[in-house]
Design an enzyme around this catalytic site. Structure first.
Site, PDB file in Angstrom:
ATOM      1  CD  GLN A   1      37.113  46.604  48.446  1.00 18.60           C
ATOM      2  OE1 GLN A   1      37.878  45.939  49.140  1.00 18.60           O
ATOM      3  NE2 GLN A   1      37.488  47.098  47.278  1.00 18.60           N
TER       4      GLN A   1
ATOM      5  CD  GLU B   1      31.276  41.744  38.205  1.00 18.09           C
ATOM      6  OE1 GLU B   1      31.755  40.594  38.233  1.00 18.09           O
ATOM      7  OE2 GLU B   1      31.943  42.780  38.436  1.00 18.09           O
TER       8      GLU B   1
ATOM      9  CG  ASP C   1      37.676  48.070  42.069  1.00 19.03           C
ATOM     10  OD1 ASP C   1      38.878  47.766  42.166  1.00 19.03           O
ATOM     11  OD2 ASP C   1      36.848  47.875  42.980  1.00 19.03           O
TER      12      ASP C   1
ATOM     13  CB  CYS D   1      43.663  45.432  45.385  1.00 21.82           C
ATOM     14  SG  CYS D   1      43.523  44.136  44.131  1.00 21.82           S
TER      15      CYS D   1
END
Length: 446
Positions: free
Chosen positions: A274, A333, A376, A403
């Site tokens: 981030q 991931e 996320d 987002c």
């Protein structure tokens, strides 16, 4: 066609929203709520129009003088003409609108969305500057920012959104790289600069096509022009930037480190982290709180005994905090660089995380029963079947970090359809002077 209108609100994008005399919605570049403006319509469709401002007849109360005067600011800071309180209100309103319309919540949406958590820094908050690199028709190497929808690089001398240590990186690196290359194209198509006010580390990453490269000369130049503690070359295809073909350390450690919520994180240049560290801490705090934990002076706590999956885990921003809070964490991931960093970050912080390198949608059905889940995803949101697969794992709580309010609201509807109720939504402002907003939402199984 020209007419005078009153700007009503900001949309989710750079443009403001008003209505023509005919009643048609018009999107106005550079408008602010409350402005009375003479506008020139530049595009007209059956259901909407686009316009630019010819003259501000009367500025609205939300309008302020822009701080960043360069043309590049149009793409990088499109909301800088709005007072910060107005930015926060507009961001919350966009989340409410998405939940109401796309999510199908109607008037209930306003009750579920909390006020947007402000950023202490409205300028100088970014720990990263990402610059596009391009040779123009005259054979001059340019470094700057891309405006949305425009493939050309808009040159910039500075980036006031970035921390002081790298705010002048566009000018410094443009000069250095022009000198390094001379008239030769070294294949540089992107330059990333990261800094940390907490660890005092700065890394410069040159993204290049596969080719010969003057590594020693580049290392010396980057170290002197920006006082970089690390300089690396990422070898990749410009059209497929995530398809990394190699990573070369030009100088220093070849990594960047940051501190967040009392934990230490390592990130290689291709790995996502981030860009607003202080506000990222608020994201993590909200996620831990939503699962019933807490974050105090000693760090995260209160999740002992919970089995929690962290999907799209990156280099462990949430996973490390969840594990430090006592949870048994399974992290998924797909990006190889982030997987390596995630494993290292678990070791750096002395926590056990079961790391799975793979696609979240493919791996999720194999995870079995879960107590809770944090997801996320990228801007595109969740793949079609993922909410149903999450429901099959039967976590009692799901924390969805997003987002993109539009794709998030679509996925909220999907979660509601498979037996999960949206409990609350917390917008967090990670990107002042822009329309972008992060949000943390919590679902409970019905």
């Amino acid at each position: 066609m020209s007419e005078i209108i009153t700007i009503e609100r900001m949309g989710y994008g750079a443009e403001a929203v008003g209505h023509l005399a005919s009643g048609k919605t018009v999107f106005v570049e550079g408008g602010a709520p409350g402005d009375v403006a003479s506008i020139d319509v530049v595009e007209e469709k059956p259901s909407f129009a686009r316009a630019r401002i010819g003259k501000i007849e009367q500025p609205g109360a939300a309008r302020v003088a822009p701080k960043w005067a360069e043309p590049a600011a149009l793409g990088a800071a499109p909301w800088q003409h709005l007072a910060y309180d107005a930015q926060l209100e507009a961001k919350r309103a966009n989340v409410v609108a998405a939940l109401s319309r796309t999510g199908g919540f109607g008037e209930r949406a306003d009750e579920l969305v909390a006020p947007c958590l402000p950023s202490k820094r409205q300028w100088g908050y970014r720990n990263k500057v990402e610059l596009g690199a391009q040779w123009d028709a005259k054979g001059t190497f340019n470094l700057g920012f891309h405006q949305e929808g425009d493939p050309n690089v808009q040159q910039a001398l500075a980036c006031p959104l970035a921390h002081d240590a790298i705010a002048k990186a566009p000018k410094a690196l443009r000069g250095a790289l022009r000198f390094l290359q001379g008239s030769d194209d070294l294949g540089i198509f992107r330059v990333g600069v990261r800094t940390s006010v907490r660890t005092r580390e700065t890394e410069v990453a040159l993204w290049t096509r596969p080719s010969g490269f003057p590594r020693a000369a580049a290392a010396k130049m980057l170290k002197s022009s920006l006082k970089a503690t690390s300089a690396v070359r990422v070898i990749a295809d410009p059209g497929k930037a995530r398809k990394i073909k190699g990573l070369e350390v030009l100088d220093g450690k070849g990594i960047w480190t940051e501190q967040l919520c009392g934990a230490r994180y390592v990130a290689h240049a291709p790995s996502f982290f981030q860009v607003n560290t202080a506000q990222a801490e608020k994201l993590v705090e909200q996620a831990v709180l939503a699962l019933g934990g807490s974050i105090g002076d000693a760090g995260p706590a209160g999740l002992g005994g919970m089995l929690v999956a962290d999907l799209y885990a990156g280099c462990g921003t949430f996973g490390v905090a969840l594990a430090r809070a006592g949870a048994d964490v399974i992290a998924v991931e797909s990006a190889a660089s982030s997987v390596r960093d995630l494993r290292r970050n678990a070791d750096e912080n002395s926590v056990d995380i079961d790391v799975i390198g793979g696609d979240a949608a493919r791996e999720l059905p194999q995870l079995g029963g879960l107590d809770a889940l944090v997801v996320d995803p990228p801007r595109a949101g969740l793949a079609d079947g993922v909410p149903a697969d999450i429901a099959a794992a039967r976590p009692s709580r799901v924390v969805y970090v997003s987002c993109n309010p539009a794709t998030w609201a679509r996925d909220v509807r999907r979660f509601e359809d498979v037996g999960y109720r949206l409990e609350r939504v917390q917008p967090v402002d990670l990107f002042p002077q822009t329309y972008h907003v992060e949000l943390v939402s919590c679902f409970v199984r019905c």
